[in-house]
Scaffold this active site. Sequence first.
Site, PDB file in Angstrom:
ATOM      1  N   ARG A  21       0.816  -1.208   0.000  1.00  0.00           N
ATOM      2  CA  ARG A  21       0.000   0.000   0.000  1.00  0.00           C
ATOM      3  C   ARG A  21       0.859   1.270   0.000  1.00  0.00           C
ATOM      4  NH1 ARG A  21      -3.823   0.364  -2.385  1.00  0.00           N
ATOM      5  NH2 ARG A  21      -2.685   2.107  -3.292  1.00  0.00           N
TER       6      ARG A  21
ATOM      7  N   GLU B 170       5.162  40.403  -8.373  1.00  0.00           N
ATOM      8  CA  GLU B 170       3.792  40.353  -8.863  1.00  0.00           C
ATOM      9  C   GLU B 170       3.289  41.775  -9.103  1.00  0.00           C
ATOM     10  OE1 GLU B 170      -0.048  37.949  -7.413  1.00  0.00           O
ATOM     11  OE2 GLU B 170       0.475  39.616  -6.095  1.00  0.00           O
TER      12      GLU B 170
END
Length: 285
Positions: free
Chosen positions: A103, A199
């Site tokens: 798993r 930005e």
Amino acid sequence: MSHLPVPAPEAALVAADVARALAEDIGSGDVTAALLPDRPDSAYLLCKQDAVIAGRPWFDATHRALDPEVRIEWRVAEGDRVAAGTVLALLQGRNRSLVSAERTSLNFLQTLSGTATTTAQYVAAVAGTGARILDTRKTLPGLRVAQKYAVRCGGGDNHRLGLFDTVMLKENHIRAAGSLTAAVLAARAQWPALPLVVEVEDLDQLREALAVGCTRILIDDFDAATRREAVRIAAGRIPLEVSGSVGLDGLRAIAEDGVDCISIGGLTKHVQAIDLSLKLGPPPG
């Protein structure tokens, strides 16, 4: 599909990821595997859907943590595109360790292959435009390096790894500093060797960023007309990056406007795991 090999992640980092995951899954012991006669056995790893494969180092390290003598014969390379039904690998080891590792090893491989597969879709969508697809910091906690590795396996590029390796001045930083120029000058004074991404919210700020200088300019949520005007104004002087709710729809149009980079948070935050299975015994046929 296969492309240039992606450098392997640091073994110590992979081992730490695996140790944490196995401790979470096995705890004090696999009580079901303990019922099995511990004898040599084989297994095969099956991919049940079309995918780009990424995560072999984590898969291998998981199995070797429980059985150092396990043999894993991979039939595909990292970054390969495979069809549903492909047997990816053959394993030879002890049956208890094979089922105990199953798993956790699949969790790594399915998640990272999902990231690589999604990235490859975005890269294909902008092919020929010159735009690069970047990831972001919107990653699963504890798996940032792994997911950014998977992005590279899918043909994408990495943005900053964290808050320490790139100065990225956004709206709040600029506001607190008093102006974009003040924020850039402070960043250059304190961290002159680091990349600097700024930005901007409008074309006036774009002109200011071009004047003061930086490594890359992020134009966030510009509409198409303003974006094309930004490309014209920048004229290749400083690379432009587009971000903000970018999906596959309309992606190519953004790239064709002439921007240099498009950053996509969904590469790593919207995880669609690949359907994989590990089965004891030889593969069919």
